[in-house]
Design a protein around this motif. Structure first.
Motif, PDB file in Angstrom:
ATOM      1  N   PHE A 173      28.013  -8.695  31.970  1.00  0.00           N
ATOM      2  CA  PHE A 173      26.709  -8.799  31.838  1.00  0.00           C
ATOM      3  C   PHE A 173      26.125  -7.892  30.677  1.00  0.00           C
ATOM      4  CE2 PHE A 173      22.336  -7.078  32.572  1.00  0.00           C
ATOM      5  CZ  PHE A 173      21.569  -8.357  32.459  1.00  0.00           C
ATOM      6  N   TYR A 207      10.266  -5.451  16.603  1.00  0.00           N
ATOM      7  CA  TYR A 207       9.941  -6.416  15.567  1.00  0.00           C
ATOM      8  C   TYR A 207       9.151  -7.446  16.148  1.00  0.00           C
ATOM      9  CZ  TYR A 207      14.375  -8.013  17.713  1.00  0.00           C
ATOM     10  OH  TYR A 207      15.123  -8.455  18.812  1.00  0.00           O
ATOM     11  N   GLY A 233      16.954 -14.899  24.986  1.00  0.00           N
ATOM     12  CA  GLY A 233      15.571 -14.657  24.745  1.00  0.00           C
ATOM     13  C   GLY A 233      14.952 -15.405  23.594  1.00  0.00           C
ATOM     14  N   ARG A 280      26.792 -13.598  28.439  1.00  0.00           N
ATOM     15  CA  ARG A 280      25.929 -13.879  29.498  1.00  0.00           C
ATOM     16  C   ARG A 280      25.650 -15.476  30.071  1.00  0.00           C
ATOM     17  NH1 ARG A 280      20.912  -9.277  29.057  1.00  0.00           N
ATOM     18  NH2 ARG A 280      22.363  -7.586  28.763  1.00  0.00           N
TER      19      ARG A 280
END
Ligand code: GAP
Length: 430
Positions: free
Chosen positions: A190, A247, A267, A305
């Motif tokens: 992970f 950012y 993400g 992941r």
């Protein structure tokens, strides 16, 4: 068939080692924290995930440009990208035992959870691995192992535009290694120090960013479903101001219910024009005759992941608690195993090898030969690594050119004509 959640991580880690999926890095020297080595089946699973991703997001589209950039880049890349100043986690050290902790991961900010000693002042720890390029020792030789693949795309933005003249919106895609000197690597693959990312930088006009943010969120969900992730364990999290990367103006994390808690899987970020502007890059729209700095939507996927959440989604136990992986045929490390019923009968072995194994191997690659032990043991062994189909060549095969195909999930067996095997397997993969 029931799913067992007890000690799930221990069971997965142990199965992965025993069946050649994933090993601790540098294991024979005691292990190197935050590093893992992929064995034959783990590597096959990882490669299938990457190929599947590339097919959907690059090969099947007309607006995506692949890149494989060097990991080492000039230090200015990381200075201008803001990583030298900002890519840091808050860290505290125990004054007594010297154990280090990420401050955002501990409950008691004053007391060491290992030796009860006093914790020192929190400081920012930059997670980039620094190195030197060439024999020179001065500061101009400093470089970093990239902590994200993204910058390799931004610094090739101009090259890509000049070479392919793409019209907005268009994207760049890259799969590759990334490195982060995590303070506390943990939970198997992970959080590791060396991992892989599959990233897209999608360049849009500023006014279109919300539309494409939604579009990419849906695309990500579609891909997660297609590889067989347990979507009941995937949740969206709107990342709040102050918690986002330096950012990003908007980030949605896809979180997964791991046995150690609900944590980030992938993400999606709206990086604005932050990176292109900092690298002094722009885009000329020839049709409109204007110069603009495109804005960026970034869907980002950690390969490791993806592997972990897929292992967790696919893990099952049968009625007598024997583990097996229920991988989708499209992603399973092995699509089928070929077995002659008896290995000491040359006529069965010859048929199995030349008429079944060799053609299937040539067609699909992910095919293995298994003639060890009795048929029950072979099925069991294949179930453990998640092989969806076992093909057995028996005495009937010699007279009617049919084989038994046994389905991992139902245990059911059907007779299939040898001449139809390729289409049969291909249909299952599709
Ligand atoms: N370019 C954007 C970026 O790198 P990130 O959220 O820092 O964003 C992207 O990382 C993905 O990389 C994460 O969603 C996760 O899947 C994976 N990842 C990040 N750090 C990791 C680590 N230490 N070990 C394994 N995977 C990691």
């Amino acid at each position: 068939m029931q799913k067992k959640e007890d000690n799930l991580m221990e069971k997965i880690v142990s199965l992965c080692k025993r069946r050649g999926f994933i090993f601790q890095g540098s294991e024979i020297y005691g292990g190197l924290a935050g590093t893992y080595d992929y064995g034959h089946f783990g590597l096959a699973l990882k490669n299938n995930i990457k190929q599947n991703w590339w097919k959907k997001f690059v090969d099947n589209r007309h607006d995506m440009y692949g890149i494989d950039a060097a990991i080492l880049m000039r230090q200015e890349v990381w200075q201008n990208a803001g990583h030298v100043a900002n890519f840091a986690d808050p860290m505290v050290e125990c004054e007594k035992c010297k154990e280090k902790f990420r401050t955002d991961q501990i409950e008691d900010k004053n007391k060491c959870s290992v030796c009860c000693g006093r914790l020192g002042e929190a400081k920012q720890f930059n997670m980039m691995f620094q190195t030197k390029v060439g024999a020179s020792d001065d500061s101009s030789a400093i470089s970093y192992l990239r902590p994200e693949t993204a910058q390799g795309m931004f610094v090739n933005f101009k090259n890509t535009v000049d070479a392919f003249h793409p019209k907005l919106p268009f994207g760049m895609a890259q799969i590759g290694k990334a490195f982060r000197n995590e303070i506390t690597p943990r939970d198997f693959i992970f959080r590791v120090r060396e991992f892989e990312q599959m990233e897209i930088e999608y360049f849009v006009r500023e006014g279109d960013w919300e539309k494409y943010f939604k579009y990419w969120k849906d695309e990500m969900i579609e891909w997660m479903e297609s590889i067989g992730l347990d979507m009941s364990k995937v949740h969206e999290l709107e990342v709040e101001d102050g918690d986002r990367a330096h950012y990003s103006k908007r980030t949605v994390d896809f979180e997964f219910d791991y046995p150690f808690g609900r944590k980030e899987l992938f993400g999606l970020a709206y990086r604005t024009d932050f990176d292109l502007k900092n690298h002094k890059l722009d885009y000329i729209d020839e049709e409109k005759g204007e110069k603009i700095v495109p804005h960026v939507i970034e869907p980002t996927f950690g390969v490791d992941r993806a592997v972990l959440s897929l292992l967790l989604s696919a893990y099952n136990e049968d009625d007598i608690e024997r583990p097996f992986f229920k991988f989708n045929p499209s992603i399973a490390p092995v699509i089928c195993a070929v077995s002659p019923l008896l290995k000491n009968k040359p006529e069965l072995v010859e048929y199995a090898n030349t008429k079944v194994f060799a053609p299937l191997k040539a067609e699909f690659g992910r095919v293995i030969w298994d003639d060890n032990g009795n048929i029950g043991k072979r099925y069991r062994r294949q179930d453990e690594i998640g092989t969806p189909y076992c093909i057995v060549i028996d005495f009937d095969t010699l007279t009617d050119d049919t084989v038994t195909v046994r389905d991992r999930d139902t245990g059911e067996q059907e007779r299939v004509k040898v001449e139809n095997l390729k289409e049969y397997i291909q249909e299952k993969i599709n």
